[in-house]
Enzyme design. Sequence first.
Site, short mmCIF file in Angstrom:
data_model
loop_
_atom_site.label_atom_id
_atom_site.label_comp_id
_atom_site.label_asym_id
_atom_site.label_seq_id
_atom_site.Cartn_x
_atom_site.Cartn_y
_atom_site.Cartn_z
N PRO A 10 0.87 9.32 2.31
CA PRO A 10 0.12 10.41 2.59
C PRO A 10 -0.80 10.73 1.12
CG PRO A 10 2.15 11.13 2.11
CD PRO A 10 2.20 9.62 2.41
N ASN A 11 -2.22 11.16 1.46
CA ASN A 11 -3.32 11.52 0.48
C ASN A 11 -3.84 10.21 -0.20
OD1 ASN A 11 -3.07 14.38 0.91
ND2 ASN A 11 -1.07 14.21 -0.30
N ARG A 18 -11.11 12.29 -5.67
CA ARG A 18 -10.43 13.47 -6.24
C ARG A 18 -9.65 13.08 -7.36
NH1 ARG A 18 -9.87 16.83 -1.51
NH2 ARG A 18 -12.22 16.98 -0.90
N TYR A 23 -5.52 8.90 -10.82
CA TYR A 23 -5.43 7.72 -9.76
C TYR A 23 -6.31 6.87 -10.00
CZ TYR A 23 -1.64 10.63 -7.96
OH TYR A 23 -0.47 11.51 -7.72
N ASN A 74 3.23 1.76 -0.65
CA ASN A 74 3.10 2.80 -1.55
C ASN A 74 3.14 4.33 -0.62
OD1 ASN A 74 2.54 4.96 -3.19
ND2 ASN A 74 0.34 4.28 -3.98
N ALA A 77 3.73 10.55 -1.71
CA ALA A 77 4.89 11.80 -2.07
C ALA A 77 6.08 11.25 -1.17
CB ALA A 77 4.33 13.01 -1.85
N HIS A 80 9.36 10.20 -2.71
CA HIS A 80 10.37 11.13 -3.18
C HIS A 80 11.39 12.01 -2.46
CE1 HIS A 80 8.03 9.78 -6.44
NE2 HIS A 80 6.89 10.31 -5.94
N ASP A 87 15.35 4.35 5.64
CA ASP A 87 16.16 4.04 6.78
C ASP A 87 15.46 2.99 7.64
OD1 ASP A 87 18.50 5.74 5.94
OD2 ASP A 87 18.09 7.00 7.82
N GLU A 98 8.00 -1.95 -3.31
CA GLU A 98 7.46 -0.77 -3.62
C GLU A 98 6.29 -0.54 -4.76
OE1 GLU A 98 10.56 2.20 -4.58
OE2 GLU A 98 9.31 3.68 -5.11
N HIS A 100 3.39 1.80 -6.85
CA HIS A 100 2.80 3.17 -7.23
C HIS A 100 1.54 2.86 -8.42
CE1 HIS A 100 5.71 5.28 -5.19
NE2 HIS A 100 6.59 4.59 -5.99
N LEU A 101 0.56 3.53 -8.01
CA LEU A 101 -0.81 3.51 -8.87
C LEU A 101 -0.28 4.02 -10.48
CD1 LEU A 101 -3.07 5.06 -6.20
CD2 LEU A 101 -3.19 2.66 -7.28
N SER A 102 0.23 5.20 -10.46
CA SER A 102 0.69 5.88 -11.70
C SER A 102 2.26 5.38 -11.94
CB SER A 102 0.84 7.39 -11.50
OG SER A 102 1.68 8.03 -10.56
N ARG A 107 5.94 10.96 -15.28
CA ARG A 107 5.46 12.36 -14.74
C ARG A 107 6.55 13.34 -14.51
NH1 ARG A 107 1.27 10.77 -9.79
NH2 ARG A 107 0.72 12.89 -10.30
N ARG A 111 9.08 13.27 -9.54
CA ARG A 111 8.71 12.04 -9.07
C ARG A 111 9.68 10.91 -9.71
NH1 ARG A 111 3.61 13.39 -7.15
NH2 ARG A 111 2.61 15.08 -8.21
O1 CA2 Z 1 1.24 6.77 -8.30
C1 CA2 Z 1 1.21 6.72 -6.93
O2 CA2 Z 1 0.68 5.76 -6.21
C2 CA2 Z 1 1.90 7.80 -6.17
O3 CA2 Z 1 2.62 7.18 -5.06
C3 CA2 Z 1 0.82 8.43 -5.61
C4 CA2 Z 1 1.19 10.01 -4.91
C5 CA2 Z 1 2.54 10.61 -5.75
O4 CA2 Z 1 2.93 11.71 -4.73
C6 CA2 Z 1 3.45 9.80 -6.07
O5 CA2 Z 1 4.38 10.43 -7.05
C7 CA2 Z 1 3.13 8.46 -7.04
C8 CA2 Z 1 0.14 10.74 -4.64
C9 CA2 Z 1 -0.87 10.22 -4.09
C10 CA2 Z 1 -2.15 11.06 -4.04
O6 CA2 Z 1 -3.42 10.44 -3.93
C11 CA2 Z 1 -4.31 11.36 -4.29
C12 CA2 Z 1 -5.65 10.65 -4.56
C13 CA2 Z 1 -6.65 11.24 -4.97
C14 CA2 Z 1 -6.62 12.54 -4.96
C15 CA2 Z 1 -5.23 13.37 -4.67
C16 CA2 Z 1 -4.45 12.75 -4.45
#
Ligand code: CA2
Length: 151
Positions: A10-11, A18, A23, A74, A77, A80, A87, A98, A100-102, A107, A111
Amino acid sequence: MFSILVLHGPNLNLLGKREPGIYGSLTLDDINRLLEKEAATLGVNISFLQSNHEGALVDAIHAASTLHQGIVINAGAYTHTSVAIRDAIAAVSLPAVEVHLSNIYRREEFRHHSHIAPVVIGQISGFGSDSYLLGLRALVNHLTQLKSVNK
Ligand code: CA2
Protein backbone atom coordinates in the site's frame (compact mmCIF):
# COMPACT_ATOMS: atom_id res chain seq x y z
CA MET A 1 14.90 -19.40 -16.58
CA PHE A 2 13.67 -18.31 -13.15
CA SER A 3 10.58 -16.12 -12.93
CA ILE A 4 10.41 -13.63 -10.05
CA LEU A 5 7.36 -11.74 -8.79
CA VAL A 6 7.91 -8.32 -7.21
CA LEU A 7 5.07 -7.24 -4.92
CA HIS A 8 4.63 -3.64 -3.81
CA GLY A 9 2.18 -2.94 -0.99
CA PRO A 10 0.00 0.00 0.00
CA ASN A 11 0.85 3.61 -0.87
CA LEU A 12 3.97 2.66 -2.82
CA ASN A 13 2.13 3.90 -5.94
CA LEU A 14 2.74 7.39 -4.47
CA LEU A 15 6.53 7.06 -4.62
CA GLY A 16 8.27 10.05 -6.14
CA LYS A 17 5.08 12.11 -5.84
CA ARG A 18 4.97 12.69 -2.04
CA GLU A 19 7.45 12.57 0.88
CA PRO A 20 10.67 12.42 -1.20
CA GLY A 21 12.63 13.10 2.03
CA ILE A 22 11.80 9.63 3.38
CA TYR A 23 11.25 7.53 0.28
CA GLY A 24 13.35 9.28 -2.39
CA SER A 25 12.43 10.88 -5.69
CA LEU A 26 12.13 7.78 -7.88
CA THR A 27 8.63 6.70 -8.89
CA LEU A 28 7.47 3.09 -8.67
CA ASP A 29 7.78 2.86 -12.46
CA ASP A 30 11.39 4.05 -12.19
CA ILE A 31 12.12 1.31 -9.64
CA ASN A 32 10.42 -1.31 -11.81
CA ARG A 33 12.52 -0.22 -14.81
CA LEU A 34 15.72 -0.56 -12.70
CA LEU A 35 14.55 -4.02 -11.63
CA GLU A 36 13.88 -5.00 -15.25
CA LYS A 37 17.44 -4.01 -16.16
CA GLU A 38 18.86 -5.98 -13.24
CA ALA A 39 16.67 -8.98 -14.13
CA ALA A 40 18.00 -8.88 -17.71
CA THR A 41 21.57 -8.82 -16.38
CA LEU A 42 20.81 -11.77 -14.10
CA GLY A 43 18.96 -13.65 -16.87
CA VAL A 44 15.61 -13.97 -15.08
CA ASN A 45 12.03 -13.06 -15.93
CA ILE A 46 10.37 -10.47 -13.70
CA SER A 47 6.75 -9.41 -13.08
CA PHE A 48 5.32 -6.66 -10.89
CA LEU A 49 2.18 -6.01 -8.90
CA GLN A 50 1.32 -3.06 -6.67
CA SER A 51 -1.81 -3.15 -4.58
CA ASN A 52 -3.30 -1.12 -1.76
CA HIS A 53 -5.44 -4.12 -0.76
CA GLU A 54 -4.30 -6.87 1.59
CA GLY A 55 -6.48 -9.55 -0.05
CA ALA A 56 -5.13 -8.73 -3.52
CA LEU A 57 -1.60 -9.24 -2.21
CA VAL A 58 -2.62 -12.55 -0.60
CA ASP A 59 -4.23 -13.67 -3.90
CA ALA A 60 -1.08 -12.73 -5.82
CA ILE A 61 1.10 -14.75 -3.42
CA HIS A 62 -1.17 -17.79 -3.85
CA ALA A 63 -1.12 -17.45 -7.65
CA ALA A 64 2.68 -17.06 -7.62
CA SER A 65 3.14 -20.63 -6.44
CA THR A 66 2.39 -21.98 -9.95
CA LEU A 67 3.76 -19.05 -11.97
CA HIS A 68 7.00 -17.97 -10.30
CA GLN A 69 9.99 -19.41 -8.43
CA GLY A 70 10.43 -16.58 -5.91
CA ILE A 71 9.02 -13.33 -4.54
CA VAL A 72 10.54 -9.96 -3.65
CA ILE A 73 8.07 -8.17 -1.39
CA ASN A 74 7.78 -4.70 0.06
CA ALA A 75 4.53 -5.11 1.95
CA GLY A 76 4.58 -1.45 3.04
CA ALA A 77 2.61 -0.86 6.23
CA TYR A 78 1.16 -4.41 6.02
CA THR A 79 4.64 -5.56 7.05
CA HIS A 80 3.78 -4.47 10.57
CA THR A 81 0.15 -5.62 10.69
CA SER A 82 -0.62 -8.49 8.34
CA VAL A 83 -0.77 -12.03 9.64
CA ALA A 84 -2.65 -12.85 6.40
CA ILE A 85 0.32 -11.93 4.18
CA ARG A 86 2.71 -13.77 6.49
CA ASP A 87 0.50 -16.90 6.37
CA ALA A 88 0.22 -16.69 2.57
CA ILE A 89 4.03 -16.57 2.15
CA ALA A 90 4.44 -19.48 4.56
CA ALA A 91 1.68 -21.45 2.81
CA VAL A 92 3.13 -21.27 -0.72
CA SER A 93 6.63 -22.04 0.51
CA LEU A 94 8.27 -20.07 -2.31
CA PRO A 95 11.50 -18.37 -1.30
CA ALA A 96 10.79 -14.69 -0.61
CA VAL A 97 12.92 -11.66 0.23
CA GLU A 98 11.48 -8.76 2.24
CA VAL A 99 12.67 -5.32 1.18
CA HIS A 100 12.16 -1.80 2.51
CA LEU A 101 13.25 1.52 1.07
CA SER A 102 13.73 3.05 4.51
CA ASN A 103 15.55 1.52 7.49
CA ILE A 104 12.50 0.44 9.46
CA TYR A 105 14.62 0.07 12.65
CA ARG A 106 15.61 3.76 12.60
CA ARG A 107 11.97 4.87 12.46
CA GLU A 108 8.96 4.78 14.79
CA GLU A 109 8.81 1.81 17.14
CA PHE A 110 5.68 0.39 15.49
CA ARG A 111 7.75 -0.16 12.32
CA HIS A 112 10.38 -2.23 14.16
CA HIS A 113 8.35 -5.41 14.09
CA SER A 114 7.81 -7.32 10.84
CA HIS A 115 5.25 -10.13 10.73
CA ILE A 116 6.85 -11.20 7.46
CA ALA A 117 10.49 -11.49 8.55
CA PRO A 118 10.15 -14.98 10.11
CA VAL A 119 8.82 -16.53 6.85
CA VAL A 120 11.28 -15.03 4.34
CA ILE A 121 14.86 -16.01 3.58
CA GLY A 122 16.08 -12.51 4.46
CA GLN A 123 15.31 -8.83 4.78
CA ILE A 124 16.99 -5.78 3.20
CA SER A 125 16.05 -2.42 4.68
CA GLY A 126 17.31 1.12 4.31
CA PHE A 127 19.00 1.33 0.92
CA GLY A 128 16.27 3.09 -1.06
CA SER A 129 15.69 1.59 -4.48
CA ASP A 130 18.90 -0.43 -4.04
CA SER A 131 17.03 -2.51 -1.42
CA TYR A 132 14.93 -3.95 -4.26
CA LEU A 133 17.95 -4.55 -6.52
CA LEU A 134 19.92 -6.20 -3.70
CA GLY A 135 16.85 -8.25 -2.78
CA LEU A 136 16.46 -9.48 -6.35
CA ARG A 137 20.14 -10.45 -6.51
CA ALA A 138 19.99 -12.26 -3.18
CA LEU A 139 16.89 -14.18 -4.27
CA VAL A 140 18.39 -15.21 -7.62
CA ASN A 141 21.63 -16.31 -5.88
CA HIS A 142 19.53 -18.36 -3.46
CA LEU A 143 17.55 -20.02 -6.27
CA THR A 144 20.74 -20.75 -8.23
CA GLN A 145 22.33 -22.39 -5.19
CA LEU A 146 19.18 -24.45 -4.53
CA LYS A 147 19.19 -25.62 -8.15
CA SER A 148 22.83 -26.71 -8.03
CA VAL A 149 22.26 -28.60 -4.74
CA ASN A 150 19.21 -30.41 -6.21
CA LYS A 151 20.95 -31.41 -9.47
O1 CA2 B 1 10.50 1.67 3.83
C1 CA2 B 1 9.64 1.00 3.24
O2 CA2 B 1 9.81 0.52 2.13
C2 CA2 B 1 8.26 0.80 3.91
O3 CA2 B 1 7.82 -0.51 3.59
C3 CA2 B 1 7.36 1.85 3.29
C4 CA2 B 1 5.97 1.86 3.91
C5 CA2 B 1 6.05 1.93 5.45
O4 CA2 B 1 4.76 1.83 6.01
C6 CA2 B 1 6.94 0.84 6.02
O5 CA2 B 1 7.03 1.02 7.41
C7 CA2 B 1 8.33 0.92 5.42
C8 CA2 B 1 5.16 3.06 3.44
C9 CA2 B 1 5.10 3.23 1.96
C10 CA2 B 1 4.44 4.54 1.70
O6 CA2 B 1 5.00 5.12 0.55
C11 CA2 B 1 4.75 6.43 0.34
C12 CA2 B 1 5.40 6.99 -0.74
C13 CA2 B 1 5.23 8.30 -1.01
C14 CA2 B 1 4.39 9.08 -0.23
C15 CA2 B 1 3.74 8.52 0.84
C16 CA2 B 1 3.92 7.18 1.13
